[in-house]
Design a protein around this motif. Structure first.
Motif, mmCIF file in Angstrom:
data_model
loop_
_atom_site.group_PDB
_atom_site.id
_atom_site.type_symbol
_atom_site.label_atom_id
_atom_site.label_comp_id
_atom_site.label_asym_id
_atom_site.label_seq_id
_atom_site.Cartn_x
_atom_site.Cartn_y
_atom_site.Cartn_z
ATOM 1 N N LEU A 89 -1.209 -5.506 -5.980
ATOM 2 C CA LEU A 89 -2.468 -4.838 -5.665
ATOM 3 C C LEU A 89 -2.466 -4.339 -4.225
ATOM 4 N N ALA A 90 -1.922 -5.126 -3.313
ATOM 5 C CA ALA A 90 -1.893 -4.723 -1.905
ATOM 6 C C ALA A 90 -1.060 -3.461 -1.708
ATOM 7 N N ASP A 91 0.114 -3.411 -2.331
ATOM 8 C CA ASP A 91 0.973 -2.234 -2.184
ATOM 9 C C ASP A 91 0.374 -1.028 -2.895
ATOM 10 N N ALA A 92 -0.211 -1.246 -4.064
ATOM 11 C CA ALA A 92 -0.837 -0.141 -4.786
ATOM 12 C C ALA A 92 -1.997 0.432 -3.981
ATOM 13 N N ALA A 93 -2.795 -0.442 -3.380
ATOM 14 C CA ALA A 93 -3.928 0.021 -2.577
ATOM 15 C C ALA A 93 -3.457 0.850 -1.390
ATOM 16 N N LEU A 94 -2.360 0.433 -0.775
ATOM 17 C CA LEU A 94 -1.807 1.194 0.342
ATOM 18 C C LEU A 94 -1.357 2.575 -0.117
ATOM 19 N N LEU A 95 -0.647 2.644 -1.238
ATOM 20 C CA LEU A 95 -0.168 3.932 -1.736
ATOM 21 C C LEU A 95 -1.323 4.837 -2.162
ATOM 22 N N VAL A 96 -2.290 4.272 -2.855
ATOM 23 C CA VAL A 96 -3.423 5.064 -3.348
ATOM 24 C C VAL A 96 -4.223 5.657 -2.195
ATOM 25 N N THR A 97 -4.543 4.847 -1.211
ATOM 26 C CA THR A 97 -5.354 5.341 -0.097
ATOM 27 C C THR A 97 -4.567 6.297 0.790
ATOM 28 N N THR A 98 -3.281 6.041 0.955
ATOM 29 C CA THR A 98 -2.450 6.964 1.735
ATOM 30 C C THR A 98 -2.369 8.311 1.036
ATOM 31 N N ARG A 99 -2.156 8.276 -0.260
ATOM 32 C CA ARG A 99 -2.079 9.511 -1.050
ATOM 33 C C ARG A 99 -3.366 10.321 -0.928
ATOM 34 N N GLY A 100 -4.505 9.649 -1.102
ATOM 35 C CA GLY A 100 -5.779 10.345 -1.002
ATOM 36 C C GLY A 100 -6.022 10.911 0.384
ATOM 37 N N ARG A 101 -5.696 10.121 1.405
ATOM 38 C CA ARG A 101 -5.908 10.569 2.789
ATOM 39 C C ARG A 101 -5.046 11.787 3.107
#
Length: 209
Positions: A89-101
């Motif tokens: 979940l931690a890595d997915a959250a990092l990728l998801v928010t980075t992608r959106g940003r």
């Protein structure tokens, strides 16, 4: 249809995911999800979709339904990767928010249009520097994305032939050359996380960027 958004399993899962996503956002995601303006900014839309995917999965599995396969399109691929155990979940959250940003910073004047045509029919009309295939909705429905003038010209061609076309309501030309400037930074983040074997199997068909 019953509204399950008040289900305690759904709420608990949503809260857990939002708490992890909030570590990378400038405001609480639960608040943004109630804001009709901010939620349409892709830096928030993508984390919100991811959170809903995970909460919906938690709800369905609480009913005893377990998927044999997980797949997704666009941000849904990262949801599937997390649910399949590929990403924590931690890595997915990092990728998801980075992608959106990063996608939020891309050129905002693009256009996406769904056309009643096959990928084979559209391919010869595409200038790879301006327009690309963004999605295959069905064998005869294809989404193109890129520079507004080029996308409109292609859509007009098929409209004149009696084919259906529809401009999509998006903030950017996703899955197009407009995203190229963000690839290097996103790749660096993607290479920094840990990937695990998938269980159950996840089978995305397109790159997640």
């Amino acid at each position: 249809m019953t509204n399950h958004h008040d289900d305690p399993v759904f709420i608990a899962a949503l809260d857990t995911v939002c708490a992890e996503l909030d570590k990378h956002l400038d405001r609480p995601l639960r608040q943004v999800m109630s804001d009709p303006v901010l939620i349409n900014e892709t830096r928030y839309t993508q984390p919100a979709l991811f959170a809903l995917h995970i909460a919906q999965h938690a709800l369905v599995t609480s009913w005893g339904i377990t998927p044999d396969y997980l797949t997704g399109h666009s941000i849904g691929e990262l949801s599937a990767a997390h649910l399949a155990g590929i990403l924590s979940l931690a890595d997915a959250a990092l990728l998801v928010t980075t992608r959106g940003r990063l996608m939020q910073t891309a050129t905002p004047d693009g256009l996406m249009t769904a056309i009643e045509a096959t990928e084979t029919e559209l391919a010869p009309m595409l200038d790879p520097d301006k327009v690309s295939i963004a999605g295959l909705n069905s064998p005869t429905s294809t989404v193109i994305s890129g520079d507004p003038t080029a996308v409109t010209a292609i859509a007009d061609h098929w409209t004149k032939l009696g084919r259906r076309t529809k401009k999509l309501t998006t903030s950017h030309a996703f899955h197009s050359p407009h995203m190229d400037p963000i690839l290097a930074e996103f790749q660096a983040i993607a290479e920094s996380v840990t990937y695990h074997p998938a269980t159950p199997r996840s089978s995305p068909t397109r790159p997640a960027t």
